[in-house]
Design a protein around this motif. Sequence first.
Motif, PDB file in Angstrom:
ATOM      1  N   ASP A 140     -59.101  36.132  36.272  1.00 35.18           N
ATOM      2  CA  ASP A 140     -59.703  35.973  34.945  1.00 35.18           C
ATOM      3  C   ASP A 140     -61.216  35.834  35.025  1.00 35.18           C
ATOM      4  N   GLU A 141     -61.690  35.305  36.155  1.00 34.31           N
ATOM      5  CA  GLU A 141     -63.126  35.077  36.302  1.00 34.31           C
ATOM      6  C   GLU A 141     -63.830  36.337  36.774  1.00 34.31           C
ATOM      7  N   LEU A 142     -64.994  36.574  36.199  1.00 30.05           N
ATOM      8  CA  LEU A 142     -65.833  37.679  36.647  1.00 30.05           C
ATOM      9  C   LEU A 142     -66.859  37.132  37.637  1.00 30.05           C
ATOM     10  N   TRP A 148     -77.414  34.788  37.546  1.00 25.92           N
ATOM     11  CA  TRP A 148     -76.802  35.980  36.972  1.00 25.92           C
ATOM     12  C   TRP A 148     -75.305  35.766  36.829  1.00 25.92           C
ATOM     13  N   THR A 149     -74.748  36.466  35.875  1.00 28.87           N
ATOM     14  CA  THR A 149     -73.309  36.429  35.658  1.00 28.87           C
ATOM     15  C   THR A 149     -72.882  37.723  34.986  1.00 28.87           C
ATOM     16  N   ILE A 150     -71.665  38.120  35.258  1.00 25.68           N
ATOM     17  CA  ILE A 150     -71.103  39.290  34.587  1.00 25.68           C
ATOM     18  C   ILE A 150     -70.181  38.777  33.494  1.00 25.68           C
ATOM     19  N   MET A 151     -70.303  39.330  32.295  1.00 21.42           N
ATOM     20  CA  MET A 151     -69.436  38.906  31.197  1.00 21.42           C
ATOM     21  C   MET A 151     -68.890  40.127  30.471  1.00 21.42           C
ATOM     22  N   ASP A 155     -67.339  38.642  25.119  1.00 20.57           N
ATOM     23  CA  ASP A 155     -68.039  37.386  25.362  1.00 20.57           C
ATOM     24  C   ASP A 155     -69.522  37.504  25.018  1.00 20.57           C
ATOM     25  N   TYR A 156     -70.113  38.638  25.361  1.00 22.68           N
ATOM     26  CA  TYR A 156     -71.530  38.854  25.074  1.00 22.68           C
ATOM     27  C   TYR A 156     -71.781  38.853  23.562  1.00 22.68           C
TER      28      TYR A 156
END
Length: 186
Positions: A140-142, A148-151, A155-156
Amino acid sequence: MKWSLMELRRYQHEPLVIDTTIELADTLLKRDETILGVGPVKVVGTINVEPREYIAQVQFDVVLTLPSSRSLEPVDYPMTIAFDEIYMIPEEYALVKGTEGYEHAIILESSTLDLREAIEDYILLNIPLKVLTEEEMLADELPSGDAWTIMSEEDYLYQQMETQAQTIDPRLAKLSALLDNNEESD
C-alpha cells in the motif's frame, strides 16, 4: 520465419500454417537496452496468399524479463500478442495505392517475407511503462526518501484541495477581517 515469395505461391489454394518456436533474444536485447531477458517466442498463425497480397494472421506468446519501474528488480512479464498484416510487392501496391483497406499495407523490399521483424516490433511496442514486482503491487505504501515522496494522483488532488481551502485569497483578506469583527460584536 522467412519465406521466398515463390515458395509462398504454392499456398494459393490453402493457407500456410505456422506453428513454431523462435529465439529473438539477441536482436531484441540489441534493439532495447531495458530488456533484461527474452524467453522463446511461440508463434502460431497463417499466411494467406491472395492474387495481390500476402495476409499474415499471427499470434505469439513470449516472456520478457524487465526491470521493475520502482526498484529495478527483474520481473518476468508474459505477453500474448496477435496481429494481422498485409504484405505487398511494390508493383501490386502501385495498382491499389489509395484504395480503402490497403492504407497500412507493408511493401516488401525484397522477394522474401520475414515475420521476425514484425514480431520484434510488436513486442517492443507492447512493453508497458509500469512494471512492478508482486510485492510492489501488493504494497500500500509508495516509496519515499529524504525530502521526497511518491503519491497517487488522488492523494495529490486531495492535498491540493485541502491547501486551497486553508489559504485565504489576499484580495479577500480584509473582507475576512470585517466578518470576524462582525461576529465578535454580536
